[in-house]
Write an enzyme that holds these catalytic residues in place. Structure first.
Site, mmCIF file in Angstrom:
data_model
loop_
_atom_site.group_PDB
_atom_site.id
_atom_site.type_symbol
_atom_site.label_atom_id
_atom_site.label_comp_id
_atom_site.label_asym_id
_atom_site.label_seq_id
_atom_site.Cartn_x
_atom_site.Cartn_y
_atom_site.Cartn_z
ATOM 1 N N ARG A 195 -20.175 26.669 -11.259
ATOM 2 C CA ARG A 195 -20.257 25.918 -12.513
ATOM 3 C C ARG A 195 -19.117 26.261 -13.465
ATOM 4 O O ARG A 195 -19.307 26.357 -14.676
ATOM 5 C CB ARG A 195 -21.600 26.160 -13.233
ATOM 6 C CG ARG A 195 -22.809 25.614 -12.531
ATOM 7 C CD ARG A 195 -23.055 24.155 -12.863
ATOM 8 N NE ARG A 195 -24.048 23.607 -11.958
ATOM 9 C CZ ARG A 195 -25.308 23.347 -12.297
ATOM 10 N NH1 ARG A 195 -25.707 23.535 -13.514
ATOM 11 N NH2 ARG A 195 -26.131 22.859 -11.397
ATOM 12 N N ASP B 274 -22.530 16.834 -7.674
ATOM 13 C CA ASP B 274 -23.820 17.530 -7.718
ATOM 14 C C ASP B 274 -24.462 17.464 -6.332
ATOM 15 O O ASP B 274 -24.196 16.522 -5.577
ATOM 16 C CB ASP B 274 -24.751 16.892 -8.753
ATOM 17 C CG ASP B 274 -25.866 17.845 -9.125
ATOM 18 O OD1 ASP B 274 -25.701 18.628 -10.079
ATOM 19 O OD2 ASP B 274 -26.900 17.855 -8.431
ATOM 20 N N TYR C 25 -36.394 18.999 -4.223
ATOM 21 C CA TYR C 25 -36.201 17.963 -5.243
ATOM 22 C C TYR C 25 -36.693 16.603 -4.753
ATOM 23 O O TYR C 25 -37.332 15.862 -5.487
ATOM 24 C CB TYR C 25 -34.717 17.858 -5.622
ATOM 25 C CG TYR C 25 -34.235 19.021 -6.458
ATOM 26 C CD1 TYR C 25 -34.639 19.159 -7.789
ATOM 27 C CD2 TYR C 25 -33.382 19.983 -5.935
ATOM 28 C CE1 TYR C 25 -34.206 20.218 -8.565
ATOM 29 C CE2 TYR C 25 -32.937 21.052 -6.707
ATOM 30 C CZ TYR C 25 -33.353 21.168 -8.018
ATOM 31 O OH TYR C 25 -32.924 22.222 -8.784
ATOM 32 N N ARG D 266 -18.511 14.516 -21.471
ATOM 33 C CA ARG D 266 -19.915 14.333 -21.099
ATOM 34 C C ARG D 266 -20.656 13.505 -22.148
ATOM 35 O O ARG D 266 -21.494 12.661 -21.805
ATOM 36 C CB ARG D 266 -20.566 15.715 -20.931
ATOM 37 C CG ARG D 266 -22.074 15.703 -20.704
ATOM 38 C CD ARG D 266 -22.427 15.265 -19.296
ATOM 39 N NE ARG D 266 -23.809 15.555 -18.970
ATOM 40 C CZ ARG D 266 -24.755 14.631 -18.849
ATOM 41 N NH1 ARG D 266 -24.473 13.355 -19.020
ATOM 42 N NH2 ARG D 266 -25.999 14.972 -18.532
ATOM 43 N N ARG E 203 -20.790 22.742 -19.096
ATOM 44 C CA ARG E 203 -21.084 22.603 -20.527
ATOM 45 C C ARG E 203 -20.538 23.709 -21.420
ATOM 46 O O ARG E 203 -20.491 23.546 -22.626
ATOM 47 C CB ARG E 203 -22.600 22.490 -20.728
ATOM 48 C CG ARG E 203 -23.145 21.150 -20.318
ATOM 49 C CD ARG E 203 -24.635 21.214 -20.121
ATOM 50 N NE ARG E 203 -24.951 22.109 -19.014
ATOM 51 C CZ ARG E 203 -26.174 22.274 -18.522
ATOM 52 N NH1 ARG E 203 -27.179 21.644 -19.046
ATOM 53 N NH2 ARG E 203 -26.368 23.096 -17.500
#
Ligand code: CP3
Length: 334
Positions: free
Chosen positions: A21, A71, A146, A34, A25
């Site tokens: 990562r 992702d 998921y 974003r 962010r």
């Protein structure tokens, strides 16, 4: 292994650094783009933006590798299961339907993922030659969690569903394996140098089910990579001392340790592989002195061995980029 060593280490005396990562962010330049792209999947599928974001941390810090901005849930998306990212909650997938899942075909799968391959091509063109480009997939178990909505909360799984659906899971695993290998092959064809397999929820599997749900599916993908001479790093997060069995059975070129693994234990028990990672991302929220002491612990433990400096999980959004810069400089000088 030697292949991965050469590619990731760039012949830099067995040393190399990148962060999971690393594009994300915690970087203001990421947050700016974003905020203009609220739909996360569409954002990942914008090749130009994906490539730009991949290169952001490379421009800022002196890192050895870039990881393509995408992702692991882009695969369920490409298999026609709707994926949404809910702010502060995480991913939410459309209810799983096995008939729809089995209706997928290779051509439409590749077509839906084409923007990822375009992003890889653009990035490879703009990335310095001596730096490697990492691409990735989620391991079947982590994707399954998921896809079938088996997660109850952050650290718990509804294992009853898993036990009840043995046959169905076998069918899903077989198909997923095929599609993941296709995605790997195409990412490499587009210009990626290395593949990392994220099994982020491996630690939620009861030990007596690790073989069926984690080792075997990782093994199949690693075998595919080896057959195609693709360097591969595994990350079976959270499986504690079973890292040793994992490494002995699956024999990946590289293995990323999480922060519950003691680096000296790893050195003793994870043989014939390149060890990567380990540092708790929370350490980056502490003082410089504490950061340096913790970085030292890993560098001392793996001194003289091929070791790729990285974290034990992804960079936290609250990380101050200046701390990352300081860490990289400390690492280079140490
Ligand atoms: O820089 C990089 O590491 C490359 C890009 C990357 C992302 N996700 C971008 C992303 C990679 C390698 C991943 C892998 C991924 N995605 C994993 C495996 C690694 C891990 O973290 O355990 C998993 C489990 C996912 C699924 C996922 N994606 C979750 C659970 C979330 C929401 C939680 C979170 O961390 O925000 C995402 C969103 C996501 N993927 C973000 C980024 C930068 C944050 C998006 C945002 O809201 O801006």
């Amino acid at each position: 292994m030697s292949n991965l060593k050469e590619i990731l280490m760039n012949k830099k005396n067995c040393k190399s650094v990148w962060f999971m990562r690393q594009a994300g962010r915690y970087l203001p330049e990421f947050r700016k783009i974003r905020s203009q792209n609220p739909n996360f999947i569409n954002f990942c599928l914008n090749s130009k933006l994906s490539s730009e974001i991949t290169l952001q941390p490379i421009k800022r810090f002196d890192l050895d590798s870039a990881i393509i901005f995408s992702d692991i849930l882009i695969v369920p998306y490409a298999l026609n299961q709707n994926v949404e990212f809910i702010k502060d909650k995480g991913p939410k997938l459309e209810k799983f339907n096995i008939e729809n899942f089995l209706k997928n075909d290779e051509n439409s799968f590749i077509k839906r993922l084409n923007p990822v391959y375009e992003a890889i091509k653009m990035t490879r063109k703009n990335l310095q030659k001596e730096k490697s480009l990492i691409s990735f997939v989620g391991a079947p178990w982590t994707l399954l969690v998921y896809m079938i909505g088996a997660k109850l909360n952050k650290n718990e799984i509804n294992f009853e569903i898993i036990k009840k659906k043995k046959k169905e899971i076998e069918i899903i695993y077989n198909k997923l394996n095929d599609y993941l290998c296709i995605h790997i092959k195409n990412q490499i064809k587009a210009g990626a140098d290395v593949i990392q397999i994220f099994d982020s929820w491996a630690g939620l599997i009861p030990p007596n089910e690790l073989d069926r749900l984690c080792y075997r599916p990782n093994f199949r993908i690693v075998e595919f990579c080896k057959k195609n001479k693709i360097p591969v790093i595994c990350f079976p997060r959270g499986i504690k001392e079973n890292y040793k069995d994992f490494n002995n059975l699956i024999k990946p070129d590289g293995i990323n340790i999480d922060y519950s693994i003691d680096p000296y234990w790893a050195k003793e028990n994870l043989k014939d592989t390149v060890i990567q990672g380990g540092l708790n991302p929370k350490i980056l929220l502490l003082s410089n002195k504490e950061i340096y002491n913790n970085v030292k612990k890993y560098l001392d433990a793996f001194k003289g061995l091929p070791y790729v400096f990285n974290l034990g999980h992804g960079m936290l959004p609250e990380t101050n980029p200046e701390k990352v810069d300081k860490l990289v400089k400390f690492y280079r000088e140490y």
